[in-house]
Write a protein that holds these residues in place. Structure first.
Motif, mmCIF file in Angstrom:
data_model
loop_
_atom_site.group_PDB
_atom_site.id
_atom_site.type_symbol
_atom_site.label_atom_id
_atom_site.label_comp_id
_atom_site.label_asym_id
_atom_site.label_seq_id
_atom_site.Cartn_x
_atom_site.Cartn_y
_atom_site.Cartn_z
ATOM 1 N N SER A 1 7.825 4.256 -4.421
ATOM 2 C CA SER A 1 9.123 4.022 -3.781
ATOM 3 C C SER A 1 10.236 4.747 -4.533
ATOM 4 C CB SER A 1 9.419 2.517 -3.721
ATOM 5 O OG SER A 1 9.403 1.956 -5.017
ATOM 6 N N GLU B 1 -6.376 -0.719 0.357
ATOM 7 C CA GLU B 1 -4.912 -0.731 0.445
ATOM 8 C C GLU B 1 -4.304 -1.916 -0.293
ATOM 9 O OE1 GLU B 1 -4.756 1.606 4.738
ATOM 10 O OE2 GLU B 1 -4.149 -0.484 4.617
ATOM 11 N N ASP B 2 -5.130 -2.942 -0.569
ATOM 12 C CA ASP B 2 -4.607 -4.144 -1.245
ATOM 13 C C ASP B 2 -4.951 -4.206 -2.725
ATOM 14 O OD1 ASP B 2 -3.577 -5.028 1.146
ATOM 15 O OD2 ASP B 2 -5.260 -6.358 1.602
ATOM 16 N N ARG C 1 5.965 0.274 -7.613
ATOM 17 C CA ARG C 1 5.848 -0.060 -6.190
ATOM 18 C C ARG C 1 5.359 1.163 -5.428
ATOM 19 N NH1 ARG C 1 11.018 -2.962 -3.861
ATOM 20 N NH2 ARG C 1 9.604 -2.969 -2.077
ATOM 21 N N THR C 2 4.237 1.018 -4.762
ATOM 22 C CA THR C 2 3.652 2.138 -4.032
ATOM 23 C C THR C 2 3.227 1.697 -2.641
ATOM 24 O OG1 THR C 2 1.470 1.644 -4.960
ATOM 25 C CG2 THR C 2 2.776 3.309 -6.105
ATOM 26 N N ARG C 3 3.165 2.652 -1.759
ATOM 27 C CA ARG C 3 2.578 2.426 -0.431
ATOM 28 C C ARG C 3 1.210 3.095 -0.438
ATOM 29 N NH1 ARG C 3 2.882 5.759 3.773
ATOM 30 N NH2 ARG C 3 4.681 6.854 2.871
ATOM 31 N N SER D 1 -2.388 4.110 1.299
ATOM 32 C CA SER D 1 -3.074 4.321 2.573
ATOM 33 C C SER D 1 -4.379 5.057 2.317
ATOM 34 C CB SER D 1 -2.198 5.119 3.546
ATOM 35 O OG SER D 1 -1.880 6.389 3.010
#
Length: 248
Positions: free
Chosen positions: A188, A157-158, A171-173, A175
């Motif tokens: 985003s 995730e990092d 920019r992404t999330r 998981s």
């Protein structure tokens, strides 16, 4: 006044089969568990519900996340690496073909993850073996990466990101699937057209501690240092045809 029940403690990865040389587990607490955790209440059980003796690396301190909600549990490296001699303390803690349960009790609840042990993963991570599913241009659909093995969730995730065709960071999330075999990156903002780059840091590891270009358990002098990786992909419906390819 009714209060919501507390979220359960969670152990990751949740894979049903884990390699015999699995190096790292995580225990996720619903709130800060640092002041409520006792190492004596963390154990590895074999098929007969017997406690496996000394399977974990014992440090003078515990490895907690900054918010105190994630505990890193390391297996004893001497029981993972090959060629450690005939000392019984170096016998594998996880035996191929057998079933084990990691159990932790804290905050008034008990969490348990039962898994079968598969063959050890001794090869370096190779991003050319991954399968990437491109999103649709103009959407906020995730780009999905299917790995060829169980990856480390926290590092996954990092240490995975996306660059736009212009080179800007998207920019992404990020998981990871509960079993650690896939990652979803949700932007985003809607995906632009054109060729993007999925970039992977040299710090990314699988659940056995292997990195891109470097296996954890390798002969001294063999192989190179860990490296970064990249996979180019083009969102579907863009000017260029949809595609995904790893770049060295």
């Amino acid at each position: 006044m009714r209060t919501s029940p507390e979220m359960p403690i969670r152990i990751s990865p949740q894979a049903k089969v884990l390699p015999a040389n699995t190096l790292r587990f995580y225990v996720h607490f619903p709130r800060s568990g640092e002041a409520h955790f006792d190492r004596d209440y963390l154990c590895l059980l074999n098929e007969e519900e017997q406690v496996v003796r000394d399977p974990f690396l014992v440090l003078p301190y515990e490895l907690w996340s900054v918010d105190g909600r994630r505990l890193t549990v390391l297996m004893e490296p001497g029981r993972i690496k090959r060629g450690m001699g005939g000392d019984p303390s170096h016998e594998p803690a996880l035996v191929v073909g057998r079933t084990y349960s990691l159990v932790v009790t804290a905050l008034g609840q008990t969490a348990r993850h039962t898994f079968r042990v598969g063959d050890p993963v001794l090869e370096a991570v190779d991003e050319t073996l991954w399968r990437l599913v491109s999103p649709t241009a103009g959407s906020r659909d995730p780009v999905v990466v299917h790995f060829d093995r169980v990856m480390d969730a926290a590092l996954g995730e990092d240490e995975i990101g996306v660059l736009a065709p212009s080179g800007e960071v998207v920019r992404t999330r990020v998981s990871l699937a509960p079993d650690g075999t896939a990652a979803r990156l949700v932007p985003s903002h809607p995906w632009r057209t054109g060729e993007h780059r999925l970039v992977v840091s040299e710090r990314l590891e699988d659940v056995c501690g292997n990195r891109l270009g470097e296996a954890l358990d390798h002969d001294l002098g063999a192989g190179g240092p860990p490296r970064a990786g990249m996979i180019n992909f083009t969102p579907r419906g863009g000017v260029a045809p949809s595609s995904a390819r790893a770049v060295r």
